[in-house]
Every structure is written in structure tokens, then in C-alpha cells.
Design a protein around this motif. Structure first.
Motif: not given
Lengths: 113, 113
Positions: B90, B92-93, B96-97, B99
Motif C-alpha cells: 500500500r 508503494q502504491w 506511485l499515485f 508521483r
DNA sequence: GTCTTGCTTAGCCATATTGCTAACTATCAC
DNA sequence: GTGATAGTTAGCAATATGGCTAAGCAAGAC
């Protein structure tokens, strides 16, 4: 006790394979094409494609074809049911251990008044 | 990307079956004997015993024989690696979002100064 | 057009999984 | 001891899973 929660079964099954978890971890860095997803796994494309279809069936990944390249991306909401089940379980487990704790405490008091 | 985290694979696989999840949910109410664990599932004892061995192999359940009765109980710490993996994912996700969000925001600014 | 690249489909093989029955063992009650 | 109860083990059958190769198709490069 039975065959409820097919979603959970699909999700847990999708997560039970290290290759598929690696694919998810790769996708956590950003979207990727199928070949890129196969990456260092050493597995053939058809194999990767099958893993991908498992991930898609579980709702963890979405993909779309752009030209001849299929681009794959995470579906961030997909893990919610998993987290939900885990949270429920933990809550119940903690309640259970609290009860056991109470029980032991009561026993101790009865025996050593 | 490879065969790491055999624990996680065992855990997720153990959780991927509704019968086994039901057994865990029953055990969340307190320890139970094998027959009790089979309960309303309609499955035969040998089948339940195999599911039990999967749960034990994953470390989710422990059991001990007392006379002719085998008593089964949860191992509350066993889900920790699962939670850990989920939390990592979670994080990392979300990163990512974030970014992607920054990226989109920057694009917008460049196009609509 | 021709060739390369990237994916896709079909089908094969080995192994694992999930259910069962039948037969066996070990305890507990009488 | 006899018999019921609670597991246990062995082994079978059907299906699912995870890998492969071979052959096909569609888009982009030349």
C-alpha cells in the motif's frame, strides 16, 4: 461455513504465487508492458500472460492495448477486501485473547484469593 | 523476481480456500476439536484434517492431542507477514499515485500557465 | 511489400489440490 | 473386555495450476 466470498478466494489465490507478487511489485513502480513485466523472471511470455490473467481476474491489475503493446497497471482499490478481512480477523482474535485473559485472571483470583 | 518469501506463499495459499477461512473464523471464537471444526461444512473428517494440515504448515493454527481429542487453536502472530506485505504494497502504491499526481499537475501547469 | 517486434492462442505435460471411501488406531465409558 | 467415539492413514479420482513449445496475428520500422 461454505463457499462465500469468492472475491477473497480469488484475491488470496492471486497473491499466493511469488511470480505474481513480483509482478505486482514491479507494477508498484509504475505501469509496464507485458514483456517488461516478464522482466528478470526467466519465464516465457505465455506463462506471464496467464499470471496476468489471474491478476486481472482478481481485479488487482487492469490492462489495455495500445498499438501492439499491452500496458498493465495496478488497481489500488483491489486489496481493500483483503485488508478488510484481515482487520476483521484481527479484531476477533484480539477479542478472543482478551476473553481468555479474563478467564485466566478470574481463575487466578479464585485459586489465590 | 523469483521464489522468495515461501512463507507468504504458504500463508496466502492457506487463506485462499473458503473452507479454511471458515475454520479460522470458527477458531476466532475459541479453540475447537477437529470434529467441531468440521462442523457445518458438510465435509468429511479426512478432508478437514488435510485443510488443518495446510493451516498448520502456514503457521496459522497449532494443535495438540489431549486424549483422543485434538484441540486446535489460532496462532495470532501468524498473520503478521501478510499484514506487513500488504502495508508495504500500500505504501508503494500510494507513493506511485502521488508521483503520477505530481506528474499530471506539472503537465497541467505547463499547458495552462 | 517485407521484416521485426510484441503479444496471443492452442495444446501438451507434470504436479498439486480437493474431495472421497475404506480400513486402522487409540481412548473413553460401561 | 466390548463397544462407541475421535482421529488417522492410505489410496483413488477429478480438476486446477504452472510451466513449456509451436504457430498465428497485428502494428511499427524500413
Amino acid at each position: 461455513m461454505a463457499k462465500q466470498d469468492p472475491d477473497l478466494s480469488l484475491l488470496f489465490h492471486a497473491l499466493s504465487d511469488p511470480t505474481r507478487r513480483a509482478m505486482l511489485e514491479r507494477l508498484a513502480q509504475g505501469p509496464a508492458a507485458v514483456t517488461e513485466l516478464a522482466g528478470p523472471s526467466g519465464l516465457r511470455l505465455p506463462t506471464i500472460l496467464r499470471h496476468l490473467s489471474v491478476l486481472e481476474a482478481a481485479g488487482l491489475v487492469t490492462s489495455a492495448k495500445d498499438g501492439r503493446v499491452r500496458s498493465c497497471a495496478l488497481n489500488p482499490a483491489a486489496l481493500d477486501p483483503v485488508r478488510g478481512w484481515l482487520d476483521d480477523q484481527r479484531a476477533q482474535w484480539e477479542a478472543l485473547f482478551d476473553r481468555l485473559d479474563d478467564y485466566v485472571t478470574r481463575l487466578m483470583k479464585e485459586r489465590m484469593p
